[in-house]
Scaffold this motif. Structure first.
Motif, mmCIF file in Angstrom:
data_model
loop_
_atom_site.group_PDB
_atom_site.id
_atom_site.type_symbol
_atom_site.label_atom_id
_atom_site.label_comp_id
_atom_site.label_asym_id
_atom_site.label_seq_id
_atom_site.Cartn_x
_atom_site.Cartn_y
_atom_site.Cartn_z
ATOM 1 N N SER A 16 19.569 -29.008 -40.513
ATOM 2 C CA SER A 16 19.375 -27.557 -40.405
ATOM 3 C C SER A 16 20.193 -26.945 -39.271
ATOM 4 O O SER A 16 20.083 -25.754 -39.002
ATOM 5 C CB SER A 16 17.890 -27.227 -40.228
ATOM 6 N N GLY A 17 21.004 -27.753 -38.582
ATOM 7 C CA GLY A 17 21.861 -27.247 -37.507
ATOM 8 C C GLY A 17 21.207 -27.203 -36.149
ATOM 9 O O GLY A 17 21.769 -26.668 -35.209
ATOM 10 N N HIS A 18 20.006 -27.786 -36.011
ATOM 11 C CA HIS A 18 19.319 -27.843 -34.718
ATOM 12 C C HIS A 18 19.616 -29.178 -34.035
ATOM 13 O O HIS A 18 19.923 -30.174 -34.679
ATOM 14 C CB HIS A 18 17.810 -27.675 -34.918
ATOM 15 N N TRP A 19 19.502 -29.174 -32.720
ATOM 16 C CA TRP A 19 19.810 -30.348 -31.908
ATOM 17 C C TRP A 19 18.578 -31.205 -31.669
ATOM 18 O O TRP A 19 17.474 -30.708 -31.568
ATOM 19 C CB TRP A 19 20.371 -29.915 -30.559
ATOM 20 N N TYR A 20 18.774 -32.515 -31.559
ATOM 21 C CA TYR A 20 17.735 -33.454 -31.140
ATOM 22 C C TYR A 20 18.399 -34.536 -30.299
ATOM 23 O O TYR A 20 19.624 -34.654 -30.292
ATOM 24 C CB TYR A 20 16.996 -34.050 -32.346
ATOM 25 N N TRP A 21 17.615 -35.290 -29.552
ATOM 26 C CA TRP A 21 18.183 -36.349 -28.716
ATOM 27 C C TRP A 21 17.630 -37.712 -29.125
ATOM 28 O O TRP A 21 16.567 -37.819 -29.705
ATOM 29 C CB TRP A 21 17.929 -36.100 -27.229
ATOM 30 N N ILE A 22 18.414 -38.742 -28.831
ATOM 31 C CA ILE A 22 18.011 -40.137 -29.013
ATOM 32 C C ILE A 22 18.291 -40.855 -27.702
ATOM 33 O O ILE A 22 19.377 -40.704 -27.128
ATOM 34 C CB ILE A 22 18.783 -40.822 -30.153
ATOM 35 N N TYR A 23 17.324 -41.619 -27.207
ATOM 36 C CA TYR A 23 17.481 -42.382 -25.969
ATOM 37 C C TYR A 23 17.733 -43.842 -26.323
ATOM 38 O O TYR A 23 17.038 -44.413 -27.156
ATOM 39 C CB TYR A 23 16.234 -42.259 -25.091
ATOM 40 N N TYR A 24 18.746 -44.432 -25.685
ATOM 41 C CA TYR A 24 19.128 -45.816 -25.933
ATOM 42 C C TYR A 24 18.807 -46.676 -24.715
ATOM 43 O O TYR A 24 19.103 -46.291 -23.584
ATOM 44 C CB TYR A 24 20.626 -45.910 -26.235
ATOM 45 N N ALA A 25 18.239 -47.852 -24.952
ATOM 46 C CA ALA A 25 17.896 -48.795 -23.890
ATOM 47 C C ALA A 25 19.155 -49.489 -23.367
ATOM 48 O O ALA A 25 20.247 -49.325 -23.914
ATOM 49 C CB ALA A 25 16.912 -49.835 -24.416
ATOM 50 N N SER A 26 18.990 -50.297 -22.340
ATOM 51 C CA SER A 26 20.137 -50.979 -21.735
ATOM 52 C C SER A 26 20.823 -51.951 -22.687
ATOM 53 O O SER A 26 21.980 -52.286 -22.498
ATOM 54 C CB SER A 26 19.707 -51.701 -20.454
ATOM 55 N N ASN A 27 20.128 -52.375 -23.751
ATOM 56 C CA ASN A 27 20.752 -53.254 -24.741
ATOM 57 C C ASN A 27 21.395 -52.467 -25.889
ATOM 58 O O ASN A 27 21.870 -53.044 -26.856
ATOM 59 C CB ASN A 27 19.733 -54.251 -25.296
ATOM 60 N N GLY A 28 21.391 -51.132 -25.816
ATOM 61 C CA GLY A 28 22.008 -50.287 -26.826
ATOM 62 C C GLY A 28 21.103 -49.935 -27.988
ATOM 63 O O GLY A 28 21.511 -49.211 -28.895
ATOM 64 N N GLU A 29 19.862 -50.401 -27.956
ATOM 65 C CA GLU A 29 18.921 -50.117 -29.041
ATOM 66 C C GLU A 29 18.272 -48.758 -28.840
ATOM 67 O O GLU A 29 17.855 -48.411 -27.740
ATOM 68 C CB GLU A 29 17.842 -51.197 -29.072
ATOM 69 N N ALA A 30 18.179 -47.964 -29.918
ATOM 70 C CA ALA A 30 17.507 -46.671 -29.854
ATOM 71 C C ALA A 30 16.009 -46.906 -29.683
ATOM 72 O O ALA A 30 15.392 -47.611 -30.474
ATOM 73 C CB ALA A 30 17.770 -45.876 -31.119
ATOM 74 N N ILE A 31 15.427 -46.323 -28.625
ATOM 75 C CA ILE A 31 14.007 -46.566 -28.361
ATOM 76 C C ILE A 31 13.167 -45.296 -28.385
ATOM 77 O O ILE A 31 11.946 -45.375 -28.380
ATOM 78 C CB ILE A 31 13.791 -47.306 -27.026
#
Length: 44
Positions: A16-31
């Motif tokens: 829909s054109g809205h922003w969201y965030w994803i946080y990645y751990a030190s091993n590169g995995e999305a948590i």
């Protein structure tokens, strides 16, 4: 996400054109992912 240093977060747009965030751990995995989307990004 080549070249990124972890841990880090990434901002992306949903269908829909809205922003969201994803946080990645030190091993590169999305948590974590934002539970809401936003009309503006924090990046300038």
């Amino acid at each position: 996400m080549a070249g990124d240093t972890y841990p880090c977060y990434s901002e992306k747009k949903d269908n829909s054109g809205h922003w969201y965030w994803i946080y990645y751990a030190s091993n590169g995995e999305a948590i974590a992912r934002s539970s809401e989307s936003y009309t503006t990004t924090s990046k300038k």
